[in-house]
Write a protein that holds these residues in place. Structure first.
Motif, PDB file in Angstrom:
ATOM      1  N   HIS A  69       0.795  -1.133  -0.097  1.00  9.78           N
ATOM      2  CA  HIS A  69       0.129  -0.029   0.235  1.00  9.78           C
ATOM      3  C   HIS A  69       0.926   1.244   0.081  1.00  9.78           C
ATOM      4  CE1 HIS A  69      -3.516  -1.979   2.116  1.00  9.78           C
ATOM      5  NE2 HIS A  69      -3.215  -2.548   1.090  1.00  9.78           N
ATOM      6  N   PHE A  70       0.336   2.139  -0.742  1.00  9.35           N
ATOM      7  CA  PHE A  70       1.099   3.439  -0.567  1.00  9.35           C
ATOM      8  C   PHE A  70       0.071   4.622  -0.796  1.00  9.35           C
ATOM      9  CE2 PHE A  70       1.886   4.569  -5.306  1.00  9.35           C
ATOM     10  CZ  PHE A  70       1.515   3.663  -5.565  1.00  9.35           C
ATOM     11  N   SER A  71       0.319   5.784   0.002  1.00 11.74           N
ATOM     12  CA  SER A  71      -0.876   6.767  -0.140  1.00 11.74           C
ATOM     13  C   SER A  71      -0.061   8.352  -0.104  1.00 11.74           C
ATOM     14  CB  SER A  71      -1.608   6.572   1.038  1.00 11.74           C
ATOM     15  OG  SER A  71      -1.039   6.431   2.400  1.00 11.74           O
ATOM     16  N   LEU A  72      -0.930   9.341  -0.455  1.00 17.82           N
ATOM     17  CA  LEU A  72      -0.392  10.426  -0.661  1.00 17.82           C
ATOM     18  C   LEU A  72      -1.480  11.296   0.283  1.00 17.82           C
ATOM     19  CD1 LEU A  72       0.800  12.840  -2.554  1.00 17.82           C
ATOM     20  CD2 LEU A  72      -0.917  12.935  -3.845  1.00 17.82           C
ATOM     21  N   HIS A  73      -0.802  12.235   1.078  1.00 15.27           N
ATOM     22  CA  HIS A  73      -1.514  13.191   1.997  1.00 15.27           C
ATOM     23  C   HIS A  73      -1.465  14.631   1.384  1.00 15.27           C
ATOM     24  CE1 HIS A  73      -1.993   9.703   4.950  1.00 15.27           C
ATOM     25  NE2 HIS A  73      -1.056   9.200   3.975  1.00 15.27           N
ATOM     26  N   ILE A  74      -2.277  15.318   1.300  1.00 14.60           N
ATOM     27  CA  ILE A  74      -1.962  16.782   1.123  1.00 14.60           C
ATOM     28  C   ILE A  74      -2.956  17.496   2.327  1.00 14.60           C
ATOM     29  CG2 ILE A  74      -2.516  18.691  -0.584  1.00 14.60           C
ATOM     30  CD1 ILE A  74      -2.797  16.547  -2.898  1.00 14.60           C
ATOM     31  N   THR A  75      -1.921  18.287   2.892  1.00 14.38           N
ATOM     32  CA  THR A  75      -2.510  18.727   3.961  1.00 14.38           C
ATOM     33  C   THR A  75      -3.034  20.509   3.563  1.00 14.38           C
ATOM     34  OG1 THR A  75      -0.347  19.520   4.902  1.00 14.38           O
ATOM     35  CG2 THR A  75      -1.587  17.742   5.840  1.00 14.38           C
ATOM     36  N   GLU A  76      -3.694  21.006   4.455  1.00 18.09           N
ATOM     37  CA  GLU A  76      -4.190  22.544   4.148  1.00 18.09           C
ATOM     38  C   GLU A  76      -4.412  22.839   2.568  1.00 18.09           C
ATOM     39  OE1 GLU A  76      -0.902  23.699   7.555  1.00 18.09           O
ATOM     40  OE2 GLU A  76      -0.776  24.991   5.833  1.00 18.09           O
ATOM     41  N   THR A  77      -5.421  21.833   2.054  1.00 17.19           N
ATOM     42  CA  THR A  77      -5.519  22.041   0.448  1.00 17.19           C
ATOM     43  C   THR A  77      -5.999  23.597   0.237  1.00 17.19           C
ATOM     44  OG1 THR A  77      -7.824  21.360   0.807  1.00 17.19           O
ATOM     45  CG2 THR A  77      -6.283  19.590   0.570  1.00 17.19           C
TER      46      THR A  77
END
Lengths: 114, 114
Positions: A72-80
């Motif tokens: 599994h791998f994932s992308l996190h974007i904060t304060e969009t």
């Protein structure tokens, strides 16, 4: 065969909130995982990547995590922000072999609501 | 910052005609790729090229397709007898070497087969 699954296909978040996109890959020999952002009618642009000897990588508001055991791998974007609106593709590759092709996921259309 | 370039940006052709799509990879890159993206779908690998020969090709890359590096800068994709289903955006990409597999994409050529 080699396959990359990506979820969700569409994602709408309020400006300032976080967005998370998740992917799984099938080929356990994959060791390079890039993420591309594609705006309408434009080329895919590499935004961040991670290699299999690393579990997490961060670049300002963007972070990627990798779980090799679970594939599994994932992308996190904060304060969009509004400019984050685009289609995001995860991908996998067997880097370190000659001319390694990139296998793309099906894409996530991210919309940022003002 | 150096970029991959592609010409033409849009090509319209009649079914059965030959087309040649052109790419100029980043100058110090050694590995070259063609991908295609049917409208609204994911990016699909076609072929990789290194040291003046094909390294790998996908099932899509049948006998109608060929690639060439006619000189020190250009990298071309030829489709001998176009079909309606060849209509897509074709992206060229290049990477520096085997260890650094970051692939940088050109702006694409939109091929429309009538």
């Amino acid at each position: 065969g080699e396959n990359v699954e990506q979820h969700p296909s569409t994602l709408s978040v309020q400006e300032g909130d976080s967005a998370v996109i998740k992917c799984t890959y099938s080929d356990s020999a994959s060791n390079y995982f890039p993420w591309y952002k594609q705006e309408l009618g434009k080329r895919p642009q590499l935004i961040i990547d991670i290699r299999s000897n690393v579990g997490e990588k961060k670049d300002q508001r963007i972070a990627v995590t990798l779980n090799k055991t679970a594939k599994h791998f994932s992308l996190h974007i904060t304060e969009t922000q509004p400019e984050d609106s685009a289609v995001y593709f995860c991908a996998a590759s067997k880097g370190y072999s000659s001319a390694s092709k990139i296998i793309f996921g099906s894409g996530t259309r991210l919309s940022i609501r003002p | 910052e150096p970029e991959v370039t592609q010409t033409p940006s849009h090509q319209v052709t009649q079914m059965g005609q030959e087309v040649i799509l052109r790419c100029v990879p980043i100058s110090n890159h050694l590995y070259f790729y063609w991908y295609r993206q049917i409208l609204g779908q994911k990016v699909e690998f076609l072929v990789s090229f290194y040291n003046n020969e094909i390294s790998e090709k996908s099932e899509i890359f049948d006998d109608q397709f060929s690639v060439e590096r006619p000189d020190g800068s250009n990298f071309t994709l030829k489709i001998r007898s176009t079909k309606l289903e060849d209509s897509a955006m074709y992206f060229c990409a290049s990477s520096e070497n085997r260890e650094r597999n970051e692939q940088f994409f050109g702006p694409g050529t939109r091929l429309t087969v009538l």
